[in-house]
Design an enzyme around this catalytic site. Structure first.
Site, PDB file in Angstrom:
ATOM      1  N   ASP A  19       0.794  -1.111  -0.096  1.00 51.61           N
ATOM      2  CA  ASP A  19       0.031   0.051   0.087  1.00 51.61           C
ATOM      3  C   ASP A  19       0.956   1.259   0.114  1.00 51.61           C
ATOM      4  O   ASP A  19       1.902   1.273   0.549  1.00 51.61           O
ATOM      5  CB  ASP A  19      -0.923  -0.077   1.341  1.00 51.61           C
ATOM      6  CG  ASP A  19      -2.205   0.946   1.110  1.00 51.61           C
ATOM      7  OD1 ASP A  19      -2.586   1.280  -0.154  1.00 51.61           O
ATOM      8  OD2 ASP A  19      -2.639   1.271   2.109  1.00 51.61           O
ATOM      9  N   GLY A  20       0.123   2.467  -0.521  1.00 52.69           N
ATOM     10  CA  GLY A  20       0.791   3.710  -0.563  1.00 52.69           C
ATOM     11  C   GLY A  20       1.409   4.174  -1.816  1.00 52.69           C
ATOM     12  O   GLY A  20       2.165   5.263  -1.861  1.00 52.69           O
ATOM     13  N   ARG A  53       0.166   7.637  -2.747  1.00 51.57           N
ATOM     14  CA  ARG A  53       0.646   8.734  -1.781  1.00 51.57           C
ATOM     15  C   ARG A  53       2.104   8.870  -2.243  1.00 51.57           C
ATOM     16  O   ARG A  53       2.610  10.155  -2.195  1.00 51.57           O
ATOM     17  CB  ARG A  53       0.586   8.472  -0.228  1.00 51.57           C
ATOM     18  CG  ARG A  53      -0.771   8.637   0.360  1.00 51.57           C
ATOM     19  CD  ARG A  53      -1.018   7.987   1.391  1.00 51.57           C
ATOM     20  NE  ARG A  53      -1.314   6.465   1.302  1.00 51.57           N
ATOM     21  CZ  ARG A  53      -1.439   5.751   2.136  1.00 51.57           C
ATOM     22  NH1 ARG A  53      -1.121   6.146   3.374  1.00 51.57           N
ATOM     23  NH2 ARG A  53      -1.525   4.282   2.046  1.00 51.57           N
ATOM     24  N   HIS A  98       2.305   3.346  -9.070  1.00 53.01           N
ATOM     25  CA  HIS A  98       1.982   2.002  -9.536  1.00 53.01           C
ATOM     26  C   HIS A  98       3.380   1.387 -10.259  1.00 53.01           C
ATOM     27  O   HIS A  98       3.659   0.380 -10.033  1.00 53.01           O
ATOM     28  CB  HIS A  98       0.715   1.667 -10.137  1.00 53.01           C
ATOM     29  CG  HIS A  98      -0.319   2.261  -9.405  1.00 53.01           C
ATOM     30  ND1 HIS A  98      -0.627   1.679  -8.034  1.00 53.01           N
ATOM     31  CD2 HIS A  98      -1.688   2.641  -9.794  1.00 53.01           C
ATOM     32  CE1 HIS A  98      -1.879   2.378  -7.642  1.00 53.01           C
ATOM     33  NE2 HIS A  98      -2.433   3.116  -8.670  1.00 53.01           N
ATOM     34  N   SER A 137     -10.939  -7.114  -4.239  1.00 54.66           N
ATOM     35  CA  SER A 137     -12.167  -7.131  -4.805  1.00 54.66           C
ATOM     36  C   SER A 137     -13.070  -5.508  -4.616  1.00 54.66           C
ATOM     37  O   SER A 137     -13.771  -5.329  -5.657  1.00 54.66           O
ATOM     38  CB  SER A 137     -13.109  -8.110  -3.976  1.00 54.66           C
ATOM     39  OG  SER A 137     -12.910  -8.257  -2.986  1.00 54.66           O
ATOM     40  N   ARG A 169     -12.303   2.152  -7.680  1.00 58.25           N
ATOM     41  CA  ARG A 169     -11.377   3.300  -8.039  1.00 58.25           C
ATOM     42  C   ARG A 169     -12.019   3.717  -9.431  1.00 58.25           C
ATOM     43  O   ARG A 169     -12.782   3.302 -10.223  1.00 58.25           O
ATOM     44  CB  ARG A 169      -9.940   2.908  -8.222  1.00 58.25           C
ATOM     45  CG  ARG A 169      -9.448   2.213  -6.701  1.00 58.25           C
ATOM     46  CD  ARG A 169      -8.198   2.024  -6.830  1.00 58.25           C
ATOM     47  NE  ARG A 169      -7.726   1.959  -5.174  1.00 58.25           N
ATOM     48  CZ  ARG A 169      -6.222   2.079  -4.825  1.00 58.25           C
ATOM     49  NH1 ARG A 169      -5.492   2.471  -5.652  1.00 58.25           N
ATOM     50  NH2 ARG A 169      -6.242   1.707  -3.675  1.00 58.25           N
ATOM     51  N   LEU A 195      10.937 -20.540  -4.671  1.00 60.78           N
ATOM     52  CA  LEU A 195       9.881 -19.648  -4.061  1.00 60.78           C
ATOM     53  C   LEU A 195       8.669 -19.688  -4.832  1.00 60.78           C
ATOM     54  O   LEU A 195       8.321 -19.706  -6.087  1.00 60.78           O
ATOM     55  CB  LEU A 195      10.516 -18.174  -4.220  1.00 60.78           C
ATOM     56  CG  LEU A 195       9.649 -17.295  -3.619  1.00 60.78           C
ATOM     57  CD1 LEU A 195       9.378 -17.013  -2.149  1.00 60.78           C
ATOM     58  CD2 LEU A 195       9.979 -15.778  -4.109  1.00 60.78           C
ATOM     59  N   ARG A 251       2.200  -5.033   6.107  1.00 60.87           N
ATOM     60  CA  ARG A 251       1.518  -3.896   5.473  1.00 60.87           C
ATOM     61  C   ARG A 251       2.138  -2.395   5.546  1.00 60.87           C
ATOM     62  O   ARG A 251       2.415  -1.936   6.306  1.00 60.87           O
ATOM     63  CB  ARG A 251       0.135  -3.417   5.992  1.00 60.87           C
ATOM     64  CG  ARG A 251      -0.551  -2.373   5.130  1.00 60.87           C
ATOM     65  CD  ARG A 251      -2.271  -2.101   5.409  1.00 60.87           C
ATOM     66  NE  ARG A 251      -2.956  -1.407   4.712  1.00 60.87           N
ATOM     67  CZ  ARG A 251      -4.099  -1.475   4.260  1.00 60.87           C
ATOM     68  NH1 ARG A 251      -4.839  -2.533   4.803  1.00 60.87           N
ATOM     69  NH2 ARG A 251      -4.691  -0.667   3.396  1.00 60.87           N
ATOM     70  N   SER A 291      -8.083  -4.902   5.161  1.00 56.84           N
ATOM     71  CA  SER A 291      -8.484  -4.650   3.974  1.00 56.84           C
ATOM     72  C   SER A 291      -8.837  -5.737   3.517  1.00 56.84           C
ATOM     73  O   SER A 291      -8.924  -6.016   2.164  1.00 56.84           O
ATOM     74  CB  SER A 291      -7.768  -3.753   3.201  1.00 56.84           C
ATOM     75  OG  SER A 291      -7.583  -2.651   3.854  1.00 56.84           O
TER      76      SER A 291
HETATM   77  C1  IPE Z   1      -5.557  -2.796  -0.271  1.00 57.78           C
HETATM   78  O1  IPE Z   1      -4.969  -1.556  -0.551  1.00 57.78           O
HETATM   79  C2  IPE Z   1      -5.414  -3.686  -1.455  1.00 57.78           C
HETATM   80  C3  IPE Z   1      -4.211  -3.626  -2.153  1.00 57.78           C
HETATM   81  C4  IPE Z   1      -2.812  -3.307  -1.772  1.00 57.78           C
HETATM   82  C5  IPE Z   1      -4.098  -4.533  -3.383  1.00 57.78           C
HETATM   83  P1  IPE Z   1      -6.149  -0.320  -0.556  1.00 57.78           P
HETATM   84  O2  IPE Z   1      -5.252   0.908  -0.491  1.00 57.78           O
HETATM   85  O3  IPE Z   1      -7.250  -0.520  -1.575  1.00 57.78           O
HETATM   86  O4  IPE Z   1      -6.872  -0.334   0.877  1.00 57.78           O
HETATM   87  P2  IPE Z   1      -7.936   0.480   1.634  1.00 57.78           P
HETATM   88  O5  IPE Z   1      -9.070   0.724   0.718  1.00 57.78           O
HETATM   89  O6  IPE Z   1      -7.321   2.021   2.052  1.00 57.78           O
HETATM   90  O7  IPE Z   1      -8.245  -0.284   3.029  1.00 57.78           O
HETATM   91  C1  IPE Z   2      -1.610   0.066  -3.411  1.00 58.47           C
HETATM   92  O1  IPE Z   2      -1.339   1.515  -3.496  1.00 58.47           O
HETATM   93  C2  IPE Z   2      -1.735  -0.462  -4.657  1.00 58.47           C
HETATM   94  C3  IPE Z   2      -3.143  -0.630  -4.965  1.00 58.47           C
HETATM   95  C4  IPE Z   2      -4.113  -0.600  -4.325  1.00 58.47           C
HETATM   96  C5  IPE Z   2      -3.402  -1.174  -6.314  1.00 58.47           C
HETATM   97  P1  IPE Z   2      -2.493   2.788  -3.384  1.00 58.47           P
HETATM   98  O2  IPE Z   2      -3.172   2.754  -4.776  1.00 58.47           O
HETATM   99  O3  IPE Z   2      -3.618   2.179  -2.570  1.00 58.47           O
HETATM  100  O4  IPE Z   2      -1.790   3.726  -2.813  1.00 58.47           O
HETATM  101  P2  IPE Z   2      -2.348   4.790  -1.689  1.00 58.47           P
HETATM  102  O5  IPE Z   2      -2.868   3.944  -0.581  1.00 58.47           O
HETATM  103  O6  IPE Z   2      -3.364   5.512  -2.376  1.00 58.47           O
HETATM  104  O7  IPE Z   2      -1.213   5.989  -1.218  1.00 58.47           O
HETATM  105 MG    MG Z   3      -4.179   2.411  -0.447  1.00 57.01          MG
END
Ligand code: IPE
Ligand code: IPE
Ligand code: MG
Length: 265
Positions: free
Chosen positions: A26-27, A30, A43, A72, A77, A137, A191, A199
């Site tokens: 995640d992130g 941001r 990404h 899911s 988005r 792996l 995470r 999540s």
């Molecule tokens: C969780 O990330 C799913 C993936 C990393 C693929 P999100 O960024 O979608 O999670 P929430 O919605 O903030 O909890």
């Molecule tokens: C995780 O990063 C990747 C996916 C969920 C596909 P995010 O796209 O959720 O990044 P933030 O949470 O908005 O920073």
């Molecule tokens: Mg996110």
């Protein structure tokens, strides 16, 4: 712990290095926003972090790595972001599978693939087939995956194949039908991105997993960030319901430590 063994039914043996790591990456958004870039740039950089972490896991003797790539709920988005992610996934499959194969990595995808473009599904199935015999792996990518979807599909499939279980079934009846049944339960969950929630990632198998949350954004997560998680893991006492005094003395655990190259804890 063998693939179908349950941490709630049988106490797993202690290990210095986690056998299975599951990561919510995640992130990305941001990371891009901080640089005034479009979210999709995050990404793209996130893919590079995937490459680095897969390599680092192989080098550290981790046997299973499961990455949450698309939930899911991520269909909520903007369409442009979703279509970019799908293209990135297809491109990664085209470019990386041969390298994974050369490195003896078995590749798997879990999730409801029915909603994906048939061309992407063909690429996924081909990659799984090519790498099926690899042993170093197992890299599992969770795509259009949700922990609740998994539990529901597992119960449905089990009852279709074994209708006699409709009157009552046990944990071990269900386990083989879960999407992640090819892997032991995760030892360590990571995470990135600072959020402290699951999540709807693997729900059943996280029952006794050690949880590690870090503020590091996924594109910045590298081998030394992984090592910080491993150091934290090695300091945990996995009691599985027992008291501290009941744990077997494990000399190996004390004598082996991943070198902590960081200043932060
Ligand atoms: C969780 O990330 C799913 C993936 C990393 C693929 P999100 O960024 O979608 O999670 P929430 O919605 O903030 O909890
Ligand atoms: C995780 O990063 C990747 C996916 C969920 C596909 P995010 O796209 O959720 O990044 P933030 O949470 O908005 O920073
Ligand atoms: Mg996110």
């Amino acid at each position: 712990m063998a693939e179908h063994e349950s941490s709630t039914l049988k106490i797993p043996g202690a290990r210095r290095v986690p056998r299975h790591i599951a990561i919510i990456m995640d992130g990305n958004g941001r990371w891009a926003k901080q640089r005034l870039l479009p979210r999709v740039a995050g990404h793209r950089r996130g893919m590079e972090a995937v490459r680095a972490v897969v390599r680092a896991c192989g080098e550290r003797g981790i046997e299973y790595l499961t990455l949450f790539a698309f939930s899911s709920e991520n269909w909520r988005r903007p369409v442009e972001e979703i279509s970019f992610l799908m293209q990135l996934f297809a491109l990664a499959l085209e470019q990386e599978v041969e390298k994974l194969h050369q490195n003896n990595v078995r590749f798997k995808v879990i999730g409801e693939l029915g909603r994906f473009d048939p061309k992407l599904v063909r690429l996924i199935r081909a990659a799984e087939e090519v790498t099926a015999g690899n042993t170093r792996l197992t890299l599992t990518v969770a795509a259009n995956y949700g922990g609740r979807w998994d539990l529901v599909q597992a119960v449905n499939r089990m009852l279709r194949e074994r209708p006699e279980l409709a009157s009552g079934f046990g944990e071990s009846d269900l386990a083989p039908y879960l999407a992640l049944s090819h892997a032991p339960e995760p030892d360590l969950f990571i995470r990135t991105g600072g959020e402290q929630r699951i999540s709807n990632f693997v729900l059943w198998q996280l029952a006794y997993t050690e949880l590690f949350f870090t503020d590091t954004l996924w594109p910045d997560f590298d081998a030394s960030a992984l090592d910080r998680a491993l150091v934290s893991y090695q300091q945990r006492e996995r009691r599985y319901g027992r008291t501290s005094e009941q744990l077997p003395a494990d000399a190996a655990l004390a004598s082996y430590r991943i070198k902590d190259t960081s200043n932060a804890g």
